[in-house]
Design a protein around this motif. Structure first.
Motif, PDB file in Angstrom:
ATOM      1  N   TRP A 111     -49.242  41.900 -13.640  1.00 37.71           N
ATOM      2  CA  TRP A 111     -49.490  40.922 -12.584  1.00 37.71           C
ATOM      3  C   TRP A 111     -48.924  41.405 -11.240  1.00 37.71           C
ATOM      4  CZ3 TRP A 111     -52.724  37.086 -12.159  1.00 37.71           C
ATOM      5  CH2 TRP A 111     -52.519  36.095 -11.204  1.00 37.71           C
TER       6      TRP A 111
ATOM      7  N   LYS B  67     -47.437  40.162  -8.838  1.00 34.09           N
ATOM      8  CA  LYS B  67     -47.709  39.444  -7.597  1.00 34.09           C
ATOM      9  C   LYS B  67     -46.672  38.368  -7.280  1.00 34.09           C
ATOM     10  CE  LYS B  67     -52.670  39.845  -8.300  1.00 34.09           C
ATOM     11  NZ  LYS B  67     -53.815  39.091  -8.803  1.00 34.09           N
ATOM     12  N   CYS B  68     -45.836  38.004  -8.234  1.00 33.91           N
ATOM     13  CA  CYS B  68     -44.904  36.895  -7.990  1.00 33.91           C
ATOM     14  C   CYS B  68     -43.996  37.255  -6.815  1.00 33.91           C
ATOM     15  CB  CYS B  68     -44.092  36.600  -9.251  1.00 33.91           C
ATOM     16  SG  CYS B  68     -45.155  36.176 -10.638  1.00 33.91           S
TER      17      CYS B  68
ATOM     18  N   CYS C 197     -40.214  38.689  -7.424  1.00 37.06           N
ATOM     19  CA  CYS C 197     -39.861  39.507  -8.589  1.00 37.06           C
ATOM     20  C   CYS C 197     -39.779  40.999  -8.247  1.00 37.06           C
ATOM     21  CB  CYS C 197     -40.896  39.278  -9.684  1.00 37.06           C
ATOM     22  SG  CYS C 197     -40.538  40.214 -11.169  1.00 37.06           S
TER      23      CYS C 197
ATOM     24  N   GLU D  65     -41.082  29.393 -13.951  1.00 37.29           N
ATOM     25  CA  GLU D  65     -40.572  29.394 -12.571  1.00 37.29           C
ATOM     26  C   GLU D  65     -40.671  28.045 -11.877  1.00 37.29           C
ATOM     27  OE1 GLU D  65     -39.339  32.026 -13.062  1.00 37.29           O
ATOM     28  OE2 GLU D  65     -40.703  33.598 -13.650  1.00 37.29           O
TER      29      GLU D  65
HETATM   30  S1  SF4 Z   1     -42.283  37.244 -12.659  1.00 39.26           S
HETATM   31 FE1  SF4 Z   1     -42.437  39.482 -12.371  1.00 39.26          FE
HETATM   32  S2  SF4 Z   1     -42.716  40.275 -14.446  1.00 39.26           S
HETATM   33 FE2  SF4 Z   1     -43.217  38.097 -14.523  1.00 39.26          FE
HETATM   34  S3  SF4 Z   1     -45.454  37.950 -14.197  1.00 39.26           S
HETATM   35 FE3  SF4 Z   1     -44.439  37.749 -12.180  1.00 39.26          FE
HETATM   36  S4  SF4 Z   1     -44.406  39.830 -11.366  1.00 39.26           S
HETATM   37 FE4  SF4 Z   1     -44.752  40.023 -13.552  1.00 39.26          FE
END
Ligand code: SF4
Length: 546
Positions: free
Chosen positions: A178, A180-181, A184, A298
């Motif tokens: 992913w 993209k968060c 992170c 989250e």
């Molecule tokens: S929090 Fe980090 S490890 Fe988890 S999905 Fe988002 S970007 Fe990936």
């Protein structure tokens, strides 16, 4: 030439290295040193350095540090950046710093660390360390680069201060599909890069041969998609690959005591429920009980999810919780359910308002009211990492909402965590193999060697390192009070006796005064039939057999 690896402890979204955990950084570094310089390094921890260990005797120091997701720890306190400066700035010899501290530090601090250390390496450090030490072979590409070093460095676990009660964090892959968060740091590892089953199993064999009995497959962003099908937008789990990995591990370490996992992406579970259910069943077949799949939820606020590019919405997370409850809630031999979900919440994200706190609380309340089990609720304020999208936004929401964070944290701990803990591990449950770690006053604190172990307060003074079974008496918000099991009432301390259900100070005093008891009747006479029935399951009745 004398070389030391200094473990300043690490904690990242997908790697833990605070005792009793030993991170791959340490073991891989040891393997590289052994491979290139044909010597075994010393192993030191920041706790030994704090006590004044002389570092001037070493010609090379390889220092591992960094906590991109800092928490509270029982087993040790990671070194702060200030400590790295204090302890290493005047030490002679070649100094190499590596680990998540590379991403965590910035500005003046980063420049200062670069001045003090001869080399400052990012977490994917292996080929650079190999070259610095003089290695000149062409190394394998991708994460399989670590396989040979992981095997060569396995023996360093014997030098860990808690050995043999250590748990090895095992890497299956790095990176995230992913990436993209907004908050992170995992995106710095780039796209997903797997280790082969064979590479992982060879490492586990070497660690097992060195006396390790506890493992966590924790060094990846989503365990369910290890060797999955990444040709999809959301990768699809391939259960046969998980089965091959888990089965091979059990065959190569038949008497292991702990085999747990860590991160699981709830989006994957909701997108592929059939494959995910199959994977969960495979895990339960091969792992050890007390396992936790930590979901990075989250936030339960859709606005926050959208603004921070977080991929799973509350319904999807809820369906993942239900799936794992279906497969994993049965109690296993450790005294805990086989496999349960854990939930991580992060506060201070973009778009957060007071309502976000309420939505998070209501989500957890729904889980509780639905009779579902959660093993761990992690509530943390975001730790800003340079280079992430949130870095530019800053910590304004952390500061603005500090009051709500405190209020809701207390509310969740009291109204959700405590009843959930009572449900997951009710009074009377026996927890196996709790390791005594610390004494505070008249209480010894211990934990099982596990992923996200529950803190156990054991009334009485027990030697550090002792392993024993305990029976749960009562619950705190995130810990339990439990007594040694089975308890010999003729020798147990007053502090322990008082905690037995229905006993209290007065009856404990009477027991201490009238013992030793040779017959059950003698004990019943002192405390009464009713109180005896309450403690019957806690005490060692064999002591009264003819
Ligand atoms: S929090 Fe980090 S490890 Fe988890 S999905 Fe988002 S970007 Fe990936």
């Amino acid at each position: 030439m004398r070389i030391a690896i200094v473990d300043c402890y690490v904690d990242e979204p997908s790697c833990l290295g605070v005792p009793p955990y030993i991170s791959p950084y340490i073991r891989y570094s040891a393997g590289i040193i052994k491979d290139v310089l044909k010597t075994d390094p010393d192993y030191l921890t920041i706790d030994q350095i704090r006590k004044g260990w002389d570092l001037s005797r070493y010609s090379i120091l390889v220092v591992t540090a960094g906590t991109t997701v800092p928490g509270k720890y029982l087993g040790g306190t990671p070194a702060s950046p200030g400590e790295l400066i204090k302890y290493f700035e005047n030490v002679p010899g070649k100094k190499i710093l590596l680990g998540p501290i590379f991403y965590e530090s910035h500005g003046r601090l980063k420049r200062r660390l670069k001045d003090i250390f001869d080399h400052f390496l990012p977490p994917l450090f292996e080929s650079r360390l190999y070259e610095i030490l003089g290695g000149n072979e062409k190394l394998e590409s991708g994460r399989n680069i670590v396989n040979r070093f992981a095997v060569k460095g396995a023996g360093i676990v014997r030098k860990h201060p808690m050995y043999p009660n250590v748990i090895c964090e095992i890497e299956t892959y790095r990176g995230c599909f992913w990436r993209k968060c907004s908050f992170c740091s995992e995106k710095f590892y780039g796209g997903v890069n797997f280790r082969t089953v064979e590479g992982i199993v060879e490492e586990i064999k070497a660690l097992y041969g060195a006396g390790v009995k506890h493992f966590r497959l924790g060094n990846q962003s989503d365990f369910f998609t290890y060797m999955g099908d990444f040709d999809q937008d959301i990768p699809r789990p391939l259960p046969e690959n998980i089965e091959r990995l888990m089965r091979s591990i059990r065959m190569s370490a038949p008497e292991l005591r702990t085999l747990h996992i860590d991160n699981v992406n709830p989006k994957v579970l909701s997108e592929y429920p059939e494959e995910s259910e199959e994977v969960a069943k495979i895990i339960v077949r091969y792992h050890t009980s007390g396992d936790v799949a930590a979901f990075g939820m989250e936030s339960a606020d859709r606005n926050v999810l959208k603004k921070n590019n977080i991929n799973a919405d509350p319904e999807e997370v809820m369906s993942g919780i239900r799936l794992l409850n279906r497969v994993g809630r049965k109690v296993g031999s450790s005294g805990l359910p086989e496999l349960l979900p854990g939930i991580n919440f992060v506060f201070g994200l973009k778009g957060e308002t007071r309502k976000t706190f309420e939505l998070n609380y209501l989500f957890l309340k729904e889980v509780l009211d639905s009779g579902l089990l959660l093993r761990r609720i992690n509530l943390r304020q975001v730790h800003l990492i340079p280079g992430t999208e949130l870095w530019k936004y800053g910590d304004r929401n952390v500061r603005k909402h500090v009051k709500y964070f405190r209020i809701y944290k207390r509310k969740i701990r009291e109204e959700i965590d405590r009843p959930m803990l009572e449900r997951v591990v009710p009074a009377g449950r026996v927890l196996k193999d709790v390791v005594c770690e610390r004494q505070r006053g008249k209480v010894t604190f211990g934990r099982q060697i596990a992923t996200y172990p529950i803190l156990v307060g054991i009334p009485g003074k027990y030697e550090t390192g002792r392993i024993m079974d305990v029976r749960v008496v009562s619950h705190g918000q995130r810990s339990v009070t439990a007594v040694e099991y089975p308890l010999d009432i003729n020798t147990a301390s007053m502090d322990t006796l008082m905690y037995l259900p229905g006993i209290g100070r007065k009856r404990a005093g009477n027991i201490a005064l009238k013992r030793p008891f040779k017959k059950i009747q003698e004990l019943k006479k002192v405390i009464g039939e009713e109180a005896f029935l309450k403690i019957r399951d806690y005490i060692d009745l064999r002591a009264y057999m003819p």
